[in-house]
Design a protein around this motif. Sequence first.
Motif, PDB file in Angstrom:
ATOM      1  N   ASP B  31       0.812  -1.218   0.000  1.00  0.00           N
ATOM      2  CA  ASP B  31       0.000   0.000   0.000  1.00  0.00           C
ATOM      3  C   ASP B  31       0.847   1.270   0.000  1.00  0.00           C
ATOM      4  N   MET B  94       4.341  -2.727   2.558  1.00  0.00           N
ATOM      5  CA  MET B  94       3.043  -2.912   3.211  1.00  0.00           C
ATOM      6  C   MET B  94       2.927  -1.989   4.408  1.00  0.00           C
ATOM      7  N   GLU B  95       1.721  -1.828   4.864  1.00  0.00           N
ATOM      8  CA  GLU B  95       1.476  -1.016   6.048  1.00  0.00           C
ATOM      9  C   GLU B  95       2.284  -1.537   7.228  1.00  0.00           C
ATOM     10  N   GLY B  96       2.713  -0.620   8.048  1.00  0.00           N
ATOM     11  CA  GLY B  96       3.503  -1.032   9.191  1.00  0.00           C
ATOM     12  C   GLY B  96       4.983  -0.944   8.880  1.00  0.00           C
TER      13      GLY B  96
END
Lengths: 113, 112
Positions: B31, B94-96
């Motif tokens: 994302d 990715m998120e995080g």
Amino acid sequence: SAVISQKPSRDICQRGTSLTIQCQVDSQVTMMFWYRQQPGQSLTLIATANQGSEATYESGFVIDKFPISRPNLTFSTLTVSNMSPEDSSIYLCSVGSGGYGYTFGSGTRLTVV
Amino acid sequence: QQQVKQSPQSLIVQKGGIPIINCAYENTAFDYFPWYQQFPGKGPALLIAIRPDVSEKKEGRFTISFNKSAKQFSLHIMDSQPGDSATYFCAASMEGNTPLVFGKGTRLSVIA
């Protein structure tokens, strides 16, 4: 965003020796990432270093060859052990910043002779 | 398995042209999609980045187009200049607190 100081910027080393690369971050970060960029190639993730636990290595990279230290939330080292000419690369550390931005160190250009 | 596929490997354009570099990804959990510019002997520098909630983002002469359904994104350089000659890498994460995954890079040459 974070600022990373990476040392050394370059080195020429004899085969069979080891080199330790240091990254100092100006703020506390949970994860630090180590990449290798071989000549003319893209960046490949070596490992993820989380403070207080062993680093997580990607396929093709092993702890005996690339031991990583993460003694606190602002510092990490990557050692390239028992070097051969194939280890000649640029090594970069990176941290995530807020909002998914990432900061990279200026890189260590390693030449093994 | 390559998670981010980048094309072309190399690109030559005339000054003022609009080079387009394409990337495709496989992991729908990605994302965050940045583009990096790298000059010889230097580390990669962030050029522009996009999140999947928008289809286009412009910063100066650089534009990212994003197609979520096709899992593709591209970099357009308007009015390209010889000083834009560099290697460009797309990436994704990715998120995080996860690491970036990079494409193989595109070597761009802008000739006067």
